[in-house]
Design a protein around this motif. Sequence first.
Motif, PDB file in Angstrom:
ATOM      1  N   LEU A   1       0.900  -1.063  -0.047  1.00  0.00           N
ATOM      2  CA  LEU A   1       0.098  -0.004  -0.033  1.00  0.00           C
ATOM      3  C   LEU A   1       1.055   1.353   0.024  1.00  0.00           C
ATOM      4  O   LEU A   1       0.629   2.156  -0.840  1.00  0.00           O
ATOM      5  CB  LEU A   1      -0.795  -0.231   1.145  1.00  0.00           C
ATOM      6  CG  LEU A   1      -1.788   1.266   1.299  1.00  0.00           C
ATOM      7  CD1 LEU A   1      -2.847   1.475   0.158  1.00  0.00           C
ATOM      8  CD2 LEU A   1      -2.741   1.072   2.669  1.00  0.00           C
ATOM      9  N   ASN A   2       1.769   1.264   0.874  1.00  0.00           N
ATOM     10  CA  ASN A   2       2.800   2.245   0.913  1.00  0.00           C
ATOM     11  C   ASN A   2       3.560   2.484  -0.479  1.00  0.00           C
ATOM     12  O   ASN A   2       3.648   3.979  -0.865  1.00  0.00           O
ATOM     13  CB  ASN A   2       3.821   2.221   2.102  1.00  0.00           C
ATOM     14  CG  ASN A   2       3.124   2.267   3.167  1.00  0.00           C
ATOM     15  OD1 ASN A   2       2.090   3.032   3.495  1.00  0.00           O
ATOM     16  ND2 ASN A   2       3.488   1.814   4.241  1.00  0.00           N
ATOM     17  N   ASP A   3       4.110   1.551  -1.007  1.00  0.00           N
ATOM     18  CA  ASP A   3       4.596   1.411  -2.493  1.00  0.00           C
ATOM     19  C   ASP A   3       3.395   2.246  -3.532  1.00  0.00           C
ATOM     20  O   ASP A   3       3.906   3.162  -4.165  1.00  0.00           O
ATOM     21  CB  ASP A   3       5.074   0.189  -2.999  1.00  0.00           C
ATOM     22  CG  ASP A   3       6.190  -0.377  -2.167  1.00  0.00           C
ATOM     23  OD1 ASP A   3       6.896   0.521  -1.533  1.00  0.00           O
ATOM     24  OD2 ASP A   3       6.482  -1.522  -2.221  1.00  0.00           O
ATOM     25  N   LEU A   4       2.608   1.950  -3.369  1.00  0.00           N
ATOM     26  CA  LEU A   4       1.235   2.699  -4.420  1.00  0.00           C
ATOM     27  C   LEU A   4       1.365   3.950  -4.012  1.00  0.00           C
ATOM     28  O   LEU A   4       1.118   4.695  -4.936  1.00  0.00           O
ATOM     29  CB  LEU A   4      -0.102   1.743  -4.072  1.00  0.00           C
ATOM     30  CG  LEU A   4      -0.189   0.459  -4.926  1.00  0.00           C
ATOM     31  CD1 LEU A   4      -1.557  -0.386  -4.322  1.00  0.00           C
ATOM     32  CD2 LEU A   4       0.031   0.347  -6.426  1.00  0.00           C
ATOM     33  N   LEU A   5       1.102   4.331  -2.714  1.00  0.00           N
ATOM     34  CA  LEU A   5       0.922   5.541  -2.382  1.00  0.00           C
ATOM     35  C   LEU A   5       2.320   6.610  -2.748  1.00  0.00           C
ATOM     36  O   LEU A   5       2.061   7.473  -3.312  1.00  0.00           O
ATOM     37  CB  LEU A   5       0.787   6.056  -1.034  1.00  0.00           C
ATOM     38  CG  LEU A   5      -0.883   5.301  -0.316  1.00  0.00           C
ATOM     39  CD1 LEU A   5      -0.601   5.232   1.178  1.00  0.00           C
ATOM     40  CD2 LEU A   5      -1.820   6.057  -0.942  1.00  0.00           C
ATOM     41  N   ASP A   6       3.372   5.931  -2.545  1.00  0.00           N
ATOM     42  CA  ASP A   6       4.501   6.712  -3.008  1.00  0.00           C
ATOM     43  C   ASP A   6       4.658   6.855  -4.406  1.00  0.00           C
ATOM     44  O   ASP A   6       5.104   7.944  -5.054  1.00  0.00           O
ATOM     45  CB  ASP A   6       5.819   6.106  -2.255  1.00  0.00           C
ATOM     46  CG  ASP A   6       5.875   6.046  -0.945  1.00  0.00           C
ATOM     47  OD1 ASP A   6       5.003   6.910  -0.261  1.00  0.00           O
ATOM     48  OD2 ASP A   6       6.456   5.099  -0.248  1.00  0.00           O
ATOM     49  N   GLU A   7       4.526   5.719  -5.169  1.00  0.00           N
ATOM     50  CA  GLU A   7       4.648   5.953  -6.568  1.00  0.00           C
ATOM     51  C   GLU A   7       3.473   6.529  -7.494  1.00  0.00           C
ATOM     52  O   GLU A   7       3.670   7.211  -8.504  1.00  0.00           O
ATOM     53  CB  GLU A   7       4.762   4.317  -7.067  1.00  0.00           C
ATOM     54  CG  GLU A   7       5.050   4.039  -8.573  1.00  0.00           C
ATOM     55  CD  GLU A   7       6.529   4.226  -8.958  1.00  0.00           C
ATOM     56  OE1 GLU A   7       6.934   4.617 -10.003  1.00  0.00           O
ATOM     57  OE2 GLU A   7       7.264   4.238  -7.862  1.00  0.00           O
ATOM     58  N   LEU A   8       2.120   6.216  -6.930  1.00  0.00           N
ATOM     59  CA  LEU A   8       1.086   6.650  -7.937  1.00  0.00           C
ATOM     60  C   LEU A   8       0.240   7.561  -6.949  1.00  0.00           C
ATOM     61  O   LEU A   8      -0.805   8.268  -7.789  1.00  0.00           O
ATOM     62  CB  LEU A   8       0.255   5.230  -8.183  1.00  0.00           C
ATOM     63  CG  LEU A   8       1.061   4.304  -9.195  1.00  0.00           C
ATOM     64  CD1 LEU A   8       0.238   3.104  -9.145  1.00  0.00           C
ATOM     65  CD2 LEU A   8       1.491   4.710 -10.417  1.00  0.00           C
ATOM     66  N   GLY A   9       0.333   7.776  -5.972  1.00  0.00           N
ATOM     67  CA  GLY A   9      -0.559   8.651  -5.149  1.00  0.00           C
ATOM     68  C   GLY A   9      -0.754  10.033  -5.661  1.00  0.00           C
ATOM     69  O   GLY A   9      -1.988  10.515  -5.498  1.00  0.00           O
ATOM     70  N   CYS A  10       0.113  10.698  -6.253  1.00  0.00           N
ATOM     71  CA  CYS A  10      -0.224  12.218  -6.718  1.00  0.00           C
ATOM     72  C   CYS A  10      -0.775  12.161  -8.244  1.00  0.00           C
ATOM     73  O   CYS A  10      -1.355  12.853  -8.689  1.00  0.00           O
ATOM     74  CB  CYS A  10       1.210  12.972  -6.840  1.00  0.00           C
ATOM     75  SG  CYS A  10       2.432  12.098  -8.097  1.00  0.00           S
ATOM     76  N   GLN A  11      -1.008  10.936  -8.526  1.00  0.00           N
ATOM     77  CA  GLN A  11      -1.629  10.633 -10.122  1.00  0.00           C
ATOM     78  C   GLN A  11      -3.042  10.174 -10.037  1.00  0.00           C
ATOM     79  O   GLN A  11      -3.838  10.474 -10.942  1.00  0.00           O
ATOM     80  CB  GLN A  11      -0.772   9.806 -11.010  1.00  0.00           C
ATOM     81  CG  GLN A  11       0.711  10.173 -11.107  1.00  0.00           C
ATOM     82  CD  GLN A  11       1.501   8.943 -11.752  1.00  0.00           C
ATOM     83  OE1 GLN A  11       0.935   8.385 -12.650  1.00  0.00           O
ATOM     84  NE2 GLN A  11       2.717   8.855 -11.526  1.00  0.00           N
ATOM     85  N   ILE A  12      -3.305   9.163  -9.107  1.00  0.00           N
ATOM     86  CA  ILE A  12      -4.669   8.491  -8.975  1.00  0.00           C
ATOM     87  C   ILE A  12      -4.946   8.322  -7.550  1.00  0.00           C
ATOM     88  O   ILE A  12      -3.988   8.034  -6.674  1.00  0.00           O
ATOM     89  CB  ILE A  12      -4.328   6.879  -9.785  1.00  0.00           C
ATOM     90  CG1 ILE A  12      -5.557   6.207  -9.863  1.00  0.00           C
ATOM     91  CG2 ILE A  12      -3.278   6.326  -9.331  1.00  0.00           C
ATOM     92  CD1 ILE A  12      -5.700   5.006 -10.880  1.00  0.00           C
ATOM     93  N   ASP A  13      -6.386   8.299  -7.392  1.00  0.00           N
ATOM     94  CA  ASP A  13      -7.109   7.970  -6.017  1.00  0.00           C
ATOM     95  C   ASP A  13      -6.702   6.546  -5.598  1.00  0.00           C
ATOM     96  O   ASP A  13      -7.109   5.573  -6.526  1.00  0.00           O
ATOM     97  CB  ASP A  13      -8.257   8.404  -6.039  1.00  0.00           C
ATOM     98  CG  ASP A  13      -8.651  10.166  -6.074  1.00  0.00           C
ATOM     99  OD1 ASP A  13      -8.090  10.739  -5.127  1.00  0.00           O
ATOM    100  OD2 ASP A  13      -8.932  10.623  -7.110  1.00  0.00           O
TER     101      ASP A  13
END
Length: 302
Positions: A266-278
């Motif tokens: 989850l943290n990887d997703l937030l770090d990698e994509l959190g600014c692009q997609i909810d």
Amino acid sequence: MSSHNLKAENGRPGMSAKRHGRNGSDLVVRVPPGTVVRELDAINGSNGFEGLLEMEMSDMKMEDHLSPRGILVCELNRNGQRAEVAQGGGGGRGNVAFKSSQNRSPTTADPGEQGQRRRLELELKTIADVGLVGLPNAGKSTFLRAVSSAKPKVASYPFTTLRPHIGVVNADGKLQDKRIFTVADIPGLIEGAHDNRGLGHEFLRHIERTAFLVYVLDVSGEEGSAIKAFNVLQNELEKHEPGLSQRSRCIVANKMDSGGAVVENLNDLLDELGCQIDIFPVSARFETGVEDVIRHISESLP
């Protein structure tokens, strides 16, 4: 693929005293919204579109009219939409048309014309507001069960879903929101689906008409697997139809109730994509976090 021969009713001959024959009844074939009609004989150069009198065409590019399977005739996307795909033959002239001063009782008459014959392919492209996409066993069917009354099969082996399932989400029951929308559980994609690997184009085509995409990712795998899954899905959608991967979307980080590397993923997703997609952490199995997803979709749909 099943094949059917359909024939409209013949008209009736005229009768004495200048009475016209009765017209044959139209043959109306009822199809679900989302049906695409193509003419197969058009591949061989015999398209015969001259008889298409009234036809409602959806907006599309000209190159979309051509297909390896034939020429696009029409798309029926709305309830009540109609298209005439084969015209009946005209009636002939009766004896009275040949009457003259020299021939007071003619026996000559014109036969009625043959109606048009067409070889048509009908393809159903599922229409839903929202499409769930994910690798096999990501939990799409479980998520659909959690947000709607649909009951797709759920099991712990790949390709449990062999055909799309559609559920109706009534946001009013969960969020005091009047909106109702449909969600399609698209069978699991795999890398290479755009080249027809796995279930391939059989299901990618169902995603084309959805207005919103929900990427269902399994965060219970090894660290980094969720990001890899997202990249695979994005790549397959984009190769199938350029721009499809950028459609309105969100990520459901599913199986948060599992152990293992869920927090790391989850943290990887937030770090990698959190600014692009909810991104929404969810346990579809226990129906936790699903209301936030429903609210987001409801607010995002046009």
